[in-house]
Design a protein around this motif. Structure first.
Motif, PDB file in Angstrom:
ATOM      1  N   ALA A   1       0.809  -1.151   0.071  1.00 12.99           N
ATOM      2  CA  ALA A   1       0.051  -0.161   0.132  1.00 12.99           C
ATOM      3  C   ALA A   1       0.912   1.320   0.021  1.00 12.99           C
ATOM      4  N   LEU A   2       1.872   1.290   0.760  1.00  9.00           N
ATOM      5  CA  LEU A   2       2.832   2.412   0.918  1.00  9.00           C
ATOM      6  C   LEU A   2       3.548   2.551  -0.494  1.00  9.00           C
ATOM      7  N   GLY A   3       3.728   1.573  -1.161  1.00  7.23           N
ATOM      8  CA  GLY A   3       4.626   1.550  -2.426  1.00  7.23           C
ATOM      9  C   GLY A   3       3.588   2.099  -3.497  1.00  7.23           C
ATOM     10  N   TYR A   4       2.324   1.591  -3.381  1.00 10.20           N
ATOM     11  CA  TYR A   4       1.476   2.028  -4.296  1.00 10.20           C
ATOM     12  C   TYR A   4       1.209   3.671  -4.280  1.00 10.20           C
ATOM     13  N   LEU A   5       1.051   4.084  -3.176  1.00 13.35           N
ATOM     14  CA  LEU A   5       0.819   5.360  -3.010  1.00 13.35           C
ATOM     15  C   LEU A   5       1.958   6.170  -3.475  1.00 13.35           C
ATOM     16  N   HIS A   6       3.234   5.800  -2.935  1.00 10.36           N
ATOM     17  CA  HIS A   6       4.317   6.348  -3.346  1.00 10.36           C
ATOM     18  C   HIS A   6       4.507   6.468  -4.912  1.00 10.36           C
ATOM     19  N   ALA A   7       4.106   5.491  -5.588  1.00 10.86           N
ATOM     20  CA  ALA A   7       4.424   5.637  -7.121  1.00 10.86           C
ATOM     21  C   ALA A   7       3.086   6.347  -7.722  1.00 10.86           C
TER      22      ALA A   7
ATOM     23  N   PRO B   1       5.382   9.691   6.233  1.00  9.09           N
ATOM     24  CA  PRO B   1       4.596  10.750   5.919  1.00  9.09           C
ATOM     25  C   PRO B   1       3.130  10.469   5.567  1.00  9.09           C
ATOM     26  N   THR B   2       2.953   9.147   5.047  1.00  3.76           N
ATOM     27  CA  THR B   2       1.623   8.829   4.609  1.00  3.76           C
ATOM     28  C   THR B   2       0.581   8.602   5.918  1.00  3.76           C
TER      29      THR B   2
END
Length: 324
Positions: A220-226, A267-268
């Motif tokens: 989830a964190l990776g998806y939002l980052h990208a 930060p998310t």
């Protein structure tokens, strides 16, 4: 406008100027780029399949969703060029750097985008998409973009809209970064370790960087980052022009390398109820935005006309399992 006003009232936006408008690209910048992809130096043969010797392929570990398009990516650094990594979250590339991204839809090679560093300043980048001809023997510059290109549902962005995403970070390069390359890539693709061994980074890290959490949290964190952080971050470069997909809110989905101790260190998790309500995906603004495709409302707002169902399911599970 009704939607915009509602978002202002909810604290999601701070103003209602049209943030889907980007500054026009100077004619001089466009004229400096080749009219055909064959002139950019990516391929060396007439069939446009053999890569130049100094071009290397890579793939980010967290890809950007583009309606299921298959993508290939390449980079070329100038001879002897090194990437300035004093700021590990915002790599600065040497003048002459080129990056390409190819999109294939329904088995058809549709477009290849070129991002090129033409000067010494961080903002000295130009971008242009090339649309493939029906015979697939070359691709032609499309500065105004093109809808439903090459008989597919794929829309090619204008040169101005390229910076709707790339203009959101000082580096301007999004998928070739410390976070995105910190994984064990296949032998034919560059990763952070390859760059470290080759001496390509001015200040190479001793080890790579790991996104924290369990499998769901990391994904989830990776998806939002990208997919979201190039707009939703608190270190966007200043601009005197159009807002150009600048949401002007407090959300920050970027993954800084010094805030990876735990998911809550990122930060998310500071987004609070503005984006999600822990344990309540059905009451989370994020889920509503990614589950629709409606101009001025949907997220992400660029490069997609289809909902990423797998991502929606992932984000719902992530929020459902989140503690208050």
């Amino acid at each position: 406008m009704r939607v915009c006003l509602a978002l202002v009232a909810a604290g999601v936006l701070s103003g209602c100027s049209d943030f889907e408008v980007c500054e026009p690209v100077a004619t001089s910048s466009l004229s400096a780029m080749p009219e055909r992809l064959s002139g950019t130096g990516l391929f060396t043969d007439s069939s446009m399949t053999v890569l130049a010797d100094d071009v290397r392929a890579f793939a980010p570990q967290f890809p950007l969703w583009t309606d299921g398009a298959t993508k290939r990516r390449w980079i070329r650094l100038p001879p002897g060029g090194r990437i300035d990594t004093r700021d590990m979250d915002s790599w600065q590339f040497p003048e002459g750097t080129q990056l390409w991204k190819e999109f294939t839809r329904d088995g058809v090679r549709v477009e290849t985008r070129l991002l090129e560093k033409f000067g010494p300043r961080p903002e000295d980048w130009r971008a242009l998409a090339y649309v493939w001809l029906p015979d697939q023997r070359d691709a032609v510059a499309a500065p105004d973009g093109q809808d439903n290109a090459v008989g597919t549902p794929h829309d090619v962005p204008s040169a101005a809209n390229c910076f709707g995403c790339h203009g959101g970070r000082e580096s301007r390069v999004l998928g070739f970064s410390a976070i995105q390359l910190s994984y064990d890539a296949p032998p034919d693709l560059l990763d952070l370790e390859d760059l470290r061994v080759a001496g390509t980074l001015s200040r190479p890290p001793a080890i790579g960087f790991t996104v924290p959490g369990n499998d769901v949290e990391r994904a989830a964190l990776g998806y939002l980052h990208a997919n979201c952080a190039h707009c939703h971050n608190q270190k966007r470069p200043d601009s005197d022009g159009e807002r150009c997909f600048d949401p002007q809110n407090s959300l920050d989905f970027w993954l800084p390398v010094d805030r990876l101790g735990s998911p809550r260190d990122t930060p998310t998790y500071g987004a609070g109820t503005l984006a999600f309500k822990p344990g309540k995906p059905d009451k989370s603004n994020m889920i509503e935005r990614v589950s629709k495709r409606e101009s001025g409302w949907s997220m992400p707002p660029l490069g997609t006309e289809q909902v990423d169902a797998e991502a929606v399911a992932l984000l719902r599970r992530w929020i459902a399992e989140m503690d208050d």
